[in-house]
Design a protein around this motif. Structure first.
Motif, PDB file in Angstrom:
ATOM      1  N   ARG A  77      13.650  39.947  50.147  1.00 51.08           N
ATOM      2  CA  ARG A  77      14.929  39.397  49.715  1.00 51.08           C
ATOM      3  C   ARG A  77      15.502  38.546  50.846  1.00 51.08           C
ATOM      4  O   ARG A  77      15.450  38.923  52.021  1.00 51.08           O
ATOM      5  N   SER A  78      16.033  37.391  50.485  1.00 58.93           N
ATOM      6  CA  SER A  78      16.583  36.467  51.478  1.00 58.93           C
ATOM      7  C   SER A  78      18.000  36.879  51.848  1.00 58.93           C
ATOM      8  O   SER A  78      18.808  37.218  50.981  1.00 58.93           O
ATOM      9  N   LEU A  79      18.284  36.820  53.144  1.00 57.22           N
ATOM     10  CA  LEU A  79      19.591  37.194  53.667  1.00 57.22           C
ATOM     11  C   LEU A  79      20.176  36.037  54.463  1.00 57.22           C
ATOM     12  O   LEU A  79      19.441  35.193  54.987  1.00 57.22           O
ATOM     13  N   GLU A  80      21.498  36.008  54.576  1.00 58.36           N
ATOM     14  CA  GLU A  80      22.154  35.017  55.419  1.00 58.36           C
ATOM     15  C   GLU A  80      23.318  35.647  56.159  1.00 58.36           C
ATOM     16  O   GLU A  80      23.915  36.628  55.705  1.00 58.36           O
ATOM     17  N   GLY A  81      23.614  35.079  57.318  1.00 51.31           N
ATOM     18  CA  GLY A  81      24.767  35.511  58.096  1.00 51.31           C
ATOM     19  C   GLY A  81      25.494  34.303  58.651  1.00 51.31           C
ATOM     20  O   GLY A  81      24.860  33.334  59.087  1.00 51.31           O
ATOM     21  N   ASN A  82      26.814  34.341  58.622  1.00 45.02           N
ATOM     22  CA  ASN A  82      27.621  33.265  59.192  1.00 45.02           C
ATOM     23  C   ASN A  82      27.744  33.467  60.700  1.00 45.02           C
ATOM     24  O   ASN A  82      28.053  34.571  61.163  1.00 45.02           O
ATOM     25  N   LEU A  96      24.815  40.597  57.525  1.00 44.75           N
ATOM     26  CA  LEU A  96      23.959  39.843  56.617  1.00 44.75           C
ATOM     27  C   LEU A  96      24.216  40.246  55.166  1.00 44.75           C
ATOM     28  O   LEU A  96      24.461  41.412  54.866  1.00 44.75           O
ATOM     29  N   ASN A  97      24.130  39.252  54.294  1.00 47.50           N
ATOM     30  CA  ASN A  97      24.275  39.472  52.859  1.00 47.50           C
ATOM     31  C   ASN A  97      23.162  38.737  52.121  1.00 47.50           C
ATOM     32  O   ASN A  97      22.509  37.849  52.678  1.00 47.50           O
ATOM     33  N   ILE A  98      22.963  39.090  50.862  1.00 46.92           N
ATOM     34  CA  ILE A  98      21.977  38.398  50.037  1.00 46.92           C
ATOM     35  C   ILE A  98      22.337  36.915  49.955  1.00 46.92           C
ATOM     36  O   ILE A  98      23.489  36.554  49.727  1.00 46.92           O
ATOM     37  N   SER A  99      21.342  36.064  50.158  1.00 50.23           N
ATOM     38  CA  SER A  99      21.570  34.619  50.157  1.00 50.23           C
ATOM     39  C   SER A  99      21.043  33.980  48.882  1.00 50.23           C
ATOM     40  O   SER A  99      19.957  34.311  48.407  1.00 50.23           O
ATOM     41  N   THR A 100      21.833  33.053  48.359  1.00 42.52           N
ATOM     42  CA  THR A 100      21.388  32.226  47.230  1.00 42.52           C
ATOM     43  C   THR A 100      21.391  30.751  47.631  1.00 42.52           C
ATOM     44  O   THR A 100      21.443  29.867  46.776  1.00 42.52           O
ATOM     45  N   ASP A 101      21.339  30.495  48.934  1.00 45.27           N
ATOM     46  CA  ASP A 101      21.387  29.118  49.423  1.00 45.27           C
ATOM     47  C   ASP A 101      20.205  28.325  48.857  1.00 45.27           C
ATOM     48  O   ASP A 101      19.052  28.728  49.025  1.00 45.27           O
ATOM     49  N   PRO A 102      20.462  27.202  48.187  1.00 43.47           N
ATOM     50  CA  PRO A 102      19.368  26.450  47.549  1.00 43.47           C
ATOM     51  C   PRO A 102      18.361  25.879  48.542  1.00 43.47           C
ATOM     52  O   PRO A 102      17.224  25.587  48.166  1.00 43.47           O
ATOM     53  N   ARG A 103      18.752  25.740  49.804  1.00 46.66           N
ATOM     54  CA  ARG A 103      17.814  25.203  50.795  1.00 46.66           C
ATOM     55  C   ARG A 103      16.605  26.106  50.987  1.00 46.66           C
ATOM     56  O   ARG A 103      15.526  25.647  51.367  1.00 46.66           O
ATOM     57  N   SER A 105      14.894  27.622  48.758  1.00 50.63           N
ATOM     58  CA  SER A 105      13.890  27.495  47.691  1.00 50.63           C
ATOM     59  C   SER A 105      13.309  26.087  47.596  1.00 50.63           C
ATOM     60  O   SER A 105      12.568  25.782  46.668  1.00 50.63           O
ATOM     61  N   ARG A 106      13.640  25.239  48.558  1.00 48.89           N
ATOM     62  CA  ARG A 106      13.092  23.886  48.521  1.00 48.89           C
ATOM     63  C   ARG A 106      11.580  23.910  48.716  1.00 48.89           C
ATOM     64  O   ARG A 106      11.066  24.589  49.601  1.00 48.89           O
ATOM     65  N   LYS A 107      10.900  23.145  47.897  1.00 46.61           N
ATOM     66  CA  LYS A 107       9.449  23.019  48.031  1.00 46.61           C
ATOM     67  C   LYS A 107       9.067  21.684  48.663  1.00 46.61           C
ATOM     68  O   LYS A 107       7.918  21.468  49.028  1.00 46.61           O
ATOM     69  N   ILE A 108      10.037  20.775  48.747  1.00 42.60           N
ATOM     70  CA  ILE A 108       9.798  19.443  49.301  1.00 42.60           C
ATOM     71  C   ILE A 108      10.744  19.229  50.472  1.00 42.60           C
ATOM     72  O   ILE A 108      11.927  19.572  50.400  1.00 42.60           O
ATOM     73  N   LEU A 109      10.230  18.657  51.540  1.00 43.89           N
ATOM     74  CA  LEU A 109      11.025  18.448  52.745  1.00 43.89           C
ATOM     75  C   LEU A 109      12.171  17.483  52.482  1.00 43.89           C
ATOM     76  O   LEU A 109      12.008  16.450  51.841  1.00 43.89           O
ATOM     77  N   ARG A 110      13.330  17.837  52.993  1.00 44.20           N
ATOM     78  CA  ARG A 110      14.524  16.998  52.907  1.00 44.20           C
ATOM     79  C   ARG A 110      15.011  16.735  54.325  1.00 44.20           C
ATOM     80  O   ARG A 110      14.956  17.623  55.176  1.00 44.20           O
ATOM     81  N   VAL A 111      15.485  15.525  54.587  1.00 46.11           N
ATOM     82  CA  VAL A 111      16.004  15.193  55.914  1.00 46.11           C
ATOM     83  C   VAL A 111      17.384  14.562  55.781  1.00 46.11           C
ATOM     84  O   VAL A 111      17.706  13.922  54.778  1.00 46.11           O
TER      85      VAL A 111
END
Length: 221
Positions: A77-82, A96-103, A105-111
């Motif tokens: 499970r993905s977690l995030e912390g501020n 830490l809490n459960i993260s739903t940040d869309p970054r 799940s990216r499959k293609i590199l973004r810059v």
């Protein structure tokens, strides 16, 4: 046991066994991964080791991400912390809490688009062109900074993108909106790019990635 209790138990086990865990953050939208140890938990805050690359990324992003294995669900499970505070010796996050940040799940590199390697973007409407600020880009789409509520979800927008080595005229579909300063960061999906147009964007992404990685090396070595 609640998810928060599981996370605390997992962190305490890492601390007791002096183990590292892979932590992720972003610098100019490029993921930066390092292994660090959690050092302590106190009053719903977590103190971590810091790494020069991680420091650079959290200064840009303000968050860290990691994963833990949930034995109840038998999956990671993905977690995030501020990030609350950091210096040259450690950084501190909230719990830490459960993260739903869309970054994540990216499959293609973004810059992130830079002033040193710009992409000019114009919205084309009835023959008129309006220049707008481009924030980031991938082979699938682009992020633009626009005034609040000037576009709707699923709206189709005609675009002209001018790169240092070519240009593209295409259409973008609004797929996301989020507050950004006085306006909105709007995500558009490219539904019908040709292979040649995708290759042009890919060339730009590779150029920016090299620039970003060079900056990271210069600032952290």
């Amino acid at each position: 046991m609640s998810i928060k209790e599981k996370i605390v138990e997992w962190l305490r086990e890492l601390i007791d066994k002096n183990r590292q865990v892979e932590v992720l953050s972003f610098y100019d939208e490029v993921p930066i991964r390092v292994k660090v140890k959690p050092l302590s938990i106190e009053n719903k805050f977590v103190q971590w080791e810091i790494d020069p690359k991680l420091r650079l990324a959290v200064e840009d992003t303000g968050k860290i991400f990691t994963q833990f294995f949930d034995p109840e669900y038998k999956q990671k499970r993905s977690l995030e912390g501020n990030v609350i505070y950091f210096n040259n010796k450690f950084l501190e996050t909230d719990m830490l809490n459960i993260s739903t940040d869309p970054r994540l799940s990216r499959k293609i590199l973004r810059v992130k688009i830079s002033d040193s390697c710009p992409v000019e973007v114009f919205i084309v409407n009835n023959g008129r062109k309006e220049k707008v600020k481009a924030w980031d880009i991938s082979e699938d789409g682009i992020g633009l900074i626009l005034p609040k509520n000037c576009v709707d979800y699923n709206e189709k927008i005609n675009l002209e993108l001018i790169f240092p080595f070519g240009r593209i005229k295409t259409q973008g579909i609004v797929v996301s909106k989020q507050p950004f300063q006085d306006g909105e960061k709007v995500g558009l999906f490219f539904p019908n790019l040709s292979p040649k147009e995708k290759d042009l964007i890919y060339r730009y992404i590779m150029k920016r990635q090299k620039e970003i990685l060079k900056t990271i090396r210069l600032l952290t070595e």
